[in-house]
Scaffold this motif. Sequence first.
Motif, PDB file in Angstrom:
ATOM      1  N   LYS A 131       0.782  -1.273  -0.049  1.00 22.49           N
ATOM      2  CA  LYS A 131       0.039  -0.085  -0.103  1.00 22.49           C
ATOM      3  C   LYS A 131       0.818   1.360   0.243  1.00 22.49           C
ATOM      4  O   LYS A 131       0.474   2.207  -0.883  1.00 22.49           O
ATOM      5  N   ALA A 132       1.757   1.161   0.899  1.00 23.10           N
ATOM      6  CA  ALA A 132       2.690   2.490   0.993  1.00 23.10           C
ATOM      7  C   ALA A 132       3.473   2.536  -0.540  1.00 23.10           C
ATOM      8  O   ALA A 132       3.731   3.802  -0.848  1.00 23.10           O
ATOM      9  N   VAL A 133       4.211   1.535  -1.003  1.00 24.01           N
ATOM     10  CA  VAL A 133       4.742   1.565  -2.163  1.00 24.01           C
ATOM     11  C   VAL A 133       3.823   2.242  -3.333  1.00 24.01           C
ATOM     12  O   VAL A 133       4.343   3.020  -4.005  1.00 24.01           O
ATOM     13  N   LEU A 134       2.386   1.695  -3.289  1.00 19.76           N
ATOM     14  CA  LEU A 134       1.861   2.400  -4.407  1.00 19.76           C
ATOM     15  C   LEU A 134       1.514   3.772  -4.030  1.00 19.76           C
ATOM     16  O   LEU A 134       1.543   4.394  -5.122  1.00 19.76           O
ATOM     17  N   ALA A 135       1.164   4.114  -2.776  1.00 21.46           N
ATOM     18  CA  ALA A 135       1.145   5.710  -2.579  1.00 21.46           C
ATOM     19  C   ALA A 135       2.305   6.423  -3.129  1.00 21.46           C
ATOM     20  O   ALA A 135       2.418   7.345  -3.499  1.00 21.46           O
ATOM     21  N   SER A 136       3.649   5.651  -2.692  1.00 20.98           N
ATOM     22  CA  SER A 136       4.849   6.431  -2.932  1.00 20.98           C
ATOM     23  C   SER A 136       5.047   6.509  -4.209  1.00 20.98           C
ATOM     24  O   SER A 136       5.440   7.650  -5.020  1.00 20.98           O
ATOM     25  N   LEU A 137       4.493   5.689  -5.070  1.00 15.21           N
ATOM     26  CA  LEU A 137       4.793   5.642  -6.508  1.00 15.21           C
ATOM     27  C   LEU A 137       4.072   6.658  -7.169  1.00 15.21           C
ATOM     28  O   LEU A 137       4.820   7.571  -8.106  1.00 15.21           O
ATOM     29  N   ILE A 138       2.750   6.988  -6.780  1.00 19.08           N
ATOM     30  CA  ILE A 138       2.029   7.913  -7.275  1.00 19.08           C
ATOM     31  C   ILE A 138       2.552   9.450  -6.800  1.00 19.08           C
ATOM     32  O   ILE A 138       2.785  10.388  -7.879  1.00 19.08           O
ATOM     33  N   ALA A 139       2.807   9.431  -5.675  1.00 19.44           N
ATOM     34  CA  ALA A 139       3.286  10.677  -5.156  1.00 19.44           C
ATOM     35  C   ALA A 139       4.621  10.984  -5.795  1.00 19.44           C
ATOM     36  O   ALA A 139       4.701  12.243  -6.162  1.00 19.44           O
ATOM     37  N   THR A 140       5.761  10.133  -5.713  1.00 19.71           N
ATOM     38  CA  THR A 140       6.823  10.491  -6.192  1.00 19.71           C
ATOM     39  C   THR A 140       6.920  10.885  -7.760  1.00 19.71           C
ATOM     40  O   THR A 140       7.747  11.603  -8.171  1.00 19.71           O
ATOM     41  N   PHE A 141       6.109  10.121  -8.564  1.00 17.56           N
ATOM     42  CA  PHE A 141       6.038  10.119  -9.828  1.00 17.56           C
ATOM     43  C   PHE A 141       5.737  11.865 -10.177  1.00 17.56           C
ATOM     44  O   PHE A 141       6.118  12.594 -11.161  1.00 17.56           O
ATOM     45  N   PHE A 142       4.793  12.187  -9.427  1.00 16.68           N
ATOM     46  CA  PHE A 142       4.232  13.814  -9.499  1.00 16.68           C
ATOM     47  C   PHE A 142       5.611  14.579  -9.205  1.00 16.68           C
ATOM     48  O   PHE A 142       5.983  15.682  -9.709  1.00 16.68           O
ATOM     49  N   CYS A 143       6.099  14.285  -7.906  1.00 18.07           N
ATOM     50  CA  CYS A 143       7.292  14.943  -7.407  1.00 18.07           C
ATOM     51  C   CYS A 143       8.600  15.095  -8.486  1.00 18.07           C
ATOM     52  O   CYS A 143       9.124  15.972  -8.662  1.00 18.07           O
ATOM     53  N   ALA A 144       8.549  13.699  -9.120  1.00 16.69           N
ATOM     54  CA  ALA A 144       9.691  13.785 -10.120  1.00 16.69           C
ATOM     55  C   ALA A 144       9.558  14.493 -11.357  1.00 16.69           C
ATOM     56  O   ALA A 144      10.325  15.343 -11.841  1.00 16.69           O
ATOM     57  N   LEU A 145       8.055  14.622 -11.958  1.00 18.94           N
ATOM     58  CA  LEU A 145       7.787  15.620 -13.073  1.00 18.94           C
ATOM     59  C   LEU A 145       8.129  16.825 -12.581  1.00 18.94           C
ATOM     60  O   LEU A 145       8.851  17.800 -13.297  1.00 18.94           O
ATOM     61  N   ILE A 146       7.770  17.366 -11.349  1.00 18.43           N
ATOM     62  CA  ILE A 146       8.029  18.743 -10.925  1.00 18.43           C
ATOM     63  C   ILE A 146       9.564  18.914 -11.003  1.00 18.43           C
ATOM     64  O   ILE A 146       9.788  20.171 -11.525  1.00 18.43           O
ATOM     65  N   SER A 147      10.257  18.343 -10.336  1.00 20.16           N
ATOM     66  CA  SER A 147      11.847  18.491 -10.119  1.00 20.16           C
ATOM     67  C   SER A 147      12.325  18.706 -11.539  1.00 20.16           C
ATOM     68  O   SER A 147      13.404  19.495 -11.781  1.00 20.16           O
ATOM     69  N   VAL A 148      11.969  17.585 -12.215  1.00 16.45           N
ATOM     70  CA  VAL A 148      12.737  17.332 -13.749  1.00 16.45           C
ATOM     71  C   VAL A 148      12.447  18.739 -14.402  1.00 16.45           C
ATOM     72  O   VAL A 148      13.271  19.355 -15.027  1.00 16.45           O
ATOM     73  N   LEU A 149      10.973  19.164 -14.195  1.00 12.46           N
ATOM     74  CA  LEU A 149      10.659  20.465 -15.167  1.00 12.46           C
ATOM     75  C   LEU A 149      11.302  21.648 -14.680  1.00 12.46           C
ATOM     76  O   LEU A 149      11.977  22.442 -15.421  1.00 12.46           O
ATOM     77  N   SER A 150      11.708  21.750 -13.317  1.00 15.85           N
ATOM     78  CA  SER A 150      12.254  23.046 -12.937  1.00 15.85           C
ATOM     79  C   SER A 150      13.717  23.157 -12.901  1.00 15.85           C
ATOM     80  O   SER A 150      14.392  24.071 -13.545  1.00 15.85           O
ATOM     81  N   ILE A 151      14.400  21.714 -12.804  1.00 17.03           N
ATOM     82  CA  ILE A 151      15.788  21.872 -13.073  1.00 17.03           C
ATOM     83  C   ILE A 151      16.028  21.808 -14.769  1.00 17.03           C
ATOM     84  O   ILE A 151      16.758  22.554 -15.017  1.00 17.03           O
ATOM     85  N   GLY A 152      15.449  20.964 -15.516  1.00 12.62           N
ATOM     86  CA  GLY A 152      15.482  20.880 -16.906  1.00 12.62           C
ATOM     87  C   GLY A 152      14.963  22.370 -17.639  1.00 12.62           C
ATOM     88  O   GLY A 152      15.877  22.702 -18.384  1.00 12.62           O
ATOM     89  N   GLY A 153      14.420  23.081 -16.917  1.00  9.37           N
ATOM     90  CA  GLY A 153      13.918  24.536 -17.522  1.00  9.37           C
ATOM     91  C   GLY A 153      15.001  25.665 -17.222  1.00  9.37           C
ATOM     92  O   GLY A 153      14.817  26.607 -17.642  1.00  9.37           O
ATOM     93  N   LEU A 154      15.987  25.035 -16.276  1.00 10.78           N
ATOM     94  CA  LEU A 154      16.960  26.474 -15.901  1.00 10.78           C
ATOM     95  C   LEU A 154      17.957  26.538 -16.955  1.00 10.78           C
ATOM     96  O   LEU A 154      18.423  25.432 -17.302  1.00 10.78           O
TER      97      LEU A 154
END
Lengths: 239, 269
Positions: free
Chosen positions: A216-239
């Motif tokens: 259950k925790a792994v599934l929840a983390s998968l969803i949450a981290t995927f979203f955080c990963a998108l955000i962090s890749v966008l902000s670092i990649g956009g600089l």
Amino acid sequence: MIDVAGILMQNILYVILITLGGVLISWSVHFVPVGGAPAAMAQATGIGTGTVQLAAGAGLTGLVTAGAMMQITNNAALVIASGAVGAMIMMSVTMIVGTWVYAYGVGCPPASAKVKYDPITKDRQDLYVSQGTEGHGLPTVSYVSGVIGGALGGVGGSLVYYALMSIENGLPLADLVGIASVFAVGIFFVNAVIPSYNIGGTIEGFHDPKFKRFPKAVLASLIATFFCALISVLSIGGL
Amino acid sequence: MSAGGSGAAAEAIPQNNIMAFGVLGGLIGVYGAYFLVGMVGQYMSFIGALGAICGMVWGAAAVRRVASYGLGTGVPSIGMLALGMGVIAATFGLAVGGVAGPVVALVVAAIIGLMIGVLANKILKMGIPIMEVSMTEIATAGTITILGLSVAMTGTFDFPVVLSQVISTGYIAVIFIAGGLAILHPFNACLGPDEKQDRTLMCAVEKGSIAMIVAGIVATTNPNASGALTILIGIALWYVAFSGFYDRTKRDAYDVVGAGMLPSKEELE
């Protein structure tokens, strides 16, 4: 405005690596014998502090060792191994010193209340559990489990850091290290708290019945981290 | 009354008012400092710290509400979660948003918070009815705290400046711990059967003013922000908040007595 689709397509591998790292961190927390406040009073098996503090401690040590290795080489395997070893050392030291305190300071033998026999040493456990407590100290199985947890957490933390550092961008190195560390720490905390809510604050290790809840925790983390990963890749990649 | 694990907390000030106070106060603080530093002078950077305190009070009120249901683990975890989500959202917002950065950061924080709240209830089955709302509030409050303190330290939220003066220098870690403490500590310190909302929130203001003083000390190293006014206002606010907290503690306590000095060796014999 930044080219959202372009950056994401270019760095899709790193999004996946960050998500994988987050999932590993989330899984690793289930291995770590966390006793919380009861363990601090030697009334429950495990290390006497909360999940988040322990996971953060192990993860940040892993991050530091991974960062030190990244100064020397860009080899992913070496960086990740260095992170894993750093986190394992931190976790082992915490547990061995904790065991000394329980054995020589509090004066109680390490004993698990969740199993009758230690799955590794086959030692009897229930005879040594003091009345009114849920075990105390760190029996061998919890120790081994904690080291496994440290290794997984370190691999996860350094994987996140390595992926963030590898994104193509126009930042000077010092700023890149800063922003990658900040995102890695943020992702680490989110993934340390999610499993902590899953196990209700305390767990003895992989022999604990609560360990079976980890999907259950792994599934929840998968969803949450995927979203955080998108955000962090966008902000670092956009600089 | 609000002991951890006993259900919904009683509140004298409705949560919606605190929410409005946090969002509006926080945004006014961040934007006020940003524009006034340019127009009036660098010493106006202290307004950012006041905005951060609005965010911290809101965060502490939200933690109080959700932790009253019993999280199954320590209250500090939720404060760390708030700052973990907040730091991701704040960095993203400032990196892509330009002048709209703080608003973008708040929207992103609300989305992450809502998502984690839904995951907590739907997948982890925590069964806390206000989890979704509270997680959204806590993530947003954490973001305001980070933004406000960053502006107080640098006098601007232009990303290159924040990146080189706050993130690369490592002051972000100070924000992380000082801001996180202001959000997680008040309820952690005050929880129990006699917990009262105003006492908990006064503790949040007190912790926030400590963070403000720290931000002021950092600002003295920065050419675009002035630390003296931030430190002075922070100390004054700390004194007012600490006296307020102590008065409320005395009000809620059954009795306050002095324990006297430890007995001397002769008296013990």
